[in-house]
Design an enzyme around this catalytic site. Sequence first.
Site, PDB file in Angstrom:
ATOM      1  CG  MET A  26     -17.202  52.015  29.069  1.00 23.71           C
ATOM      2  SD  MET A  26     -17.573  53.417  30.131  1.00 23.71           S
ATOM      3  CE  MET A  26     -19.118  53.964  29.448  1.00 23.71           C
ATOM      4  CG  LEU A  29     -19.887  43.958  24.611  1.00 24.95           C
ATOM      5  CD1 LEU A  29     -18.901  42.851  24.274  1.00 24.95           C
ATOM      6  CD2 LEU A  29     -19.218  45.312  24.500  1.00 24.95           C
ATOM      7  CG  HIS A  33     -19.864  47.462  21.728  1.00 23.75           C
ATOM      8  ND1 HIS A  33     -21.110  47.500  22.286  1.00 23.75           N
ATOM      9  CD2 HIS A  33     -19.198  48.527  22.235  1.00 23.75           C
ATOM     10  CE1 HIS A  33     -21.202  48.530  23.106  1.00 23.75           C
ATOM     11  NE2 HIS A  33     -20.061  49.183  23.092  1.00 23.75           N
ATOM     12  CD  GLN A  57     -15.780  56.880  30.037  1.00 14.22           C
ATOM     13  OE1 GLN A  57     -14.692  56.335  30.009  1.00 14.22           O
ATOM     14  NE2 GLN A  57     -16.586  56.860  28.999  1.00 14.22           N
ATOM     15  N   GLY A 144     -15.749  53.495  17.519  1.00 13.22           N
ATOM     16  CA  GLY A 144     -16.906  53.770  16.676  1.00 13.22           C
ATOM     17  C   GLY A 144     -17.044  55.266  16.404  1.00 13.22           C
ATOM     18  CG  ASP A 147     -19.251  57.305  21.500  1.00 10.45           C
ATOM     19  OD1 ASP A 147     -20.148  57.945  22.066  1.00 10.45           O
ATOM     20  OD2 ASP A 147     -19.218  56.057  21.502  1.00 10.45           O
ATOM     21  CB  SER A 183     -24.554  50.646  26.173  1.00  7.52           C
ATOM     22  OG  SER A 183     -23.542  49.931  25.512  1.00  7.52           O
ATOM     23  NE  ARG A 184     -25.202  56.632  29.211  1.00  4.53           N
ATOM     24  CZ  ARG A 184     -23.899  56.882  29.093  1.00  4.53           C
ATOM     25  NH1 ARG A 184     -23.361  57.063  27.903  1.00  4.53           N
ATOM     26  NH2 ARG A 184     -23.121  56.954  30.161  1.00  4.53           N
TER      27      ARG A 184
HETATM   28  O1  PAF Z   1     -16.722  54.600  24.203  1.00  5.89           O
HETATM   29  C1  PAF Z   1     -16.616  53.957  25.266  1.00  5.89           C
HETATM   30  O2  PAF Z   1     -17.213  52.914  25.459  1.00  5.89           O
HETATM   31  C2  PAF Z   1     -15.724  54.497  26.366  1.00  5.89           C
HETATM   32  O3  PAF Z   1     -15.737  55.898  26.387  1.00  5.89           O
HETATM   33  C3  PAF Z   1     -14.273  53.967  26.295  1.00  5.89           C
HETATM   34  C4  PAF Z   1     -13.579  54.408  25.032  1.00  5.89           C
HETATM   35  C5  PAF Z   1     -14.288  52.441  26.367  1.00  5.89           C
HETATM   36  C6  PAF Z   1     -13.468  54.489  27.483  1.00  5.89           C
HETATM   37  O4  PAF Z   1     -14.027  54.100  28.700  1.00  5.89           O
END
Ligand code: PAF
Length: 275
Positions: A26, A29, A33, A57, A144, A147, A183-184
């Site tokens: 998303m 980066l 990433h 999402q 990754g 998650d 990212s957060r």
């Molecule tokens: O992990 C993420 O960045 C997002 O959930 C993904 C897999 C790109 C789907 O939008």
Amino acid sequence: MQIARTIPELREILGSRRRAAFVPTMGNLHEGHLSLVRTARKLGEVTVASIFVNRLQFLPHEDFDTYPRTWESDCEKLRAAGCDVLFAPDEKALYPEPQTCKVHPDPALADILEGHFRPGFFVGVCTVVMKLFACVQPQFAVFGKKDYQQLMVIRHMVRQFALPIDVVGVETHRADDGLALSSRNGYLGKDERVEATQLSLLLQSVAAAVREGERDFATIEARARTSLMARGWKPDYVAIRRRSDLKAPVAGDPLVVLAAARLGSTRLIDNLEFD
Ligand code: PAF
């Protein structure tokens, strides 16, 4: 690096190229990433990344509007990491009509933990990932382990739909003090950033308690939540689960401890595999 803004542009660029290794993101980066991109480069003949902040999402009260969009620096980082093709559609290009056909992952895996606290999250993730897979048609897809549940839900989706894709999980990239890159993390204030390291320390202390022979997992989890609360966190969960399906473990199962907690207004997640 070639950039495709639409599905036809992407198809044109990829042409008949096979063995694409794909890193969906998303954007915003960071090194985590980029380590996925580096892994992808070793796997495929062409490395494809995507940047798409997927509205599906996010819950209505979540940070879709404010999610950091850092296009120029993302492109620079991807170029430097050796990405060949970047797919960066806008919402109209990826969802030209309302996406009413959605992928509903197995509730046993997707409605617990993250899915319990963020209802519909994994429907949104699976729907966009399925669509991105249809666009890129990768042979490999790299995610990754930060998650952790997302990786498991996607693996399960790929297996159940017999998609010809190897899903590859990459270890979590951590800052020197142990904080999992996310990212957060950029939302954290200076003091919060110092405090944030406690989450990974807590996971280590949970793993240490189990290794030292404590077997009452509910008590260990409750103690961990209490210690986070005492430091000003608002934990959603700290859960010791078996790695195979994230269910309650029985003796001998390989384990993972997963946690999600809010520090100020920032929600962080992390996990640690242990035996
Ligand atoms: O992990 C993420 O960045 C997002 O959930 C993904 C897999 C790109 C789907 O939008």
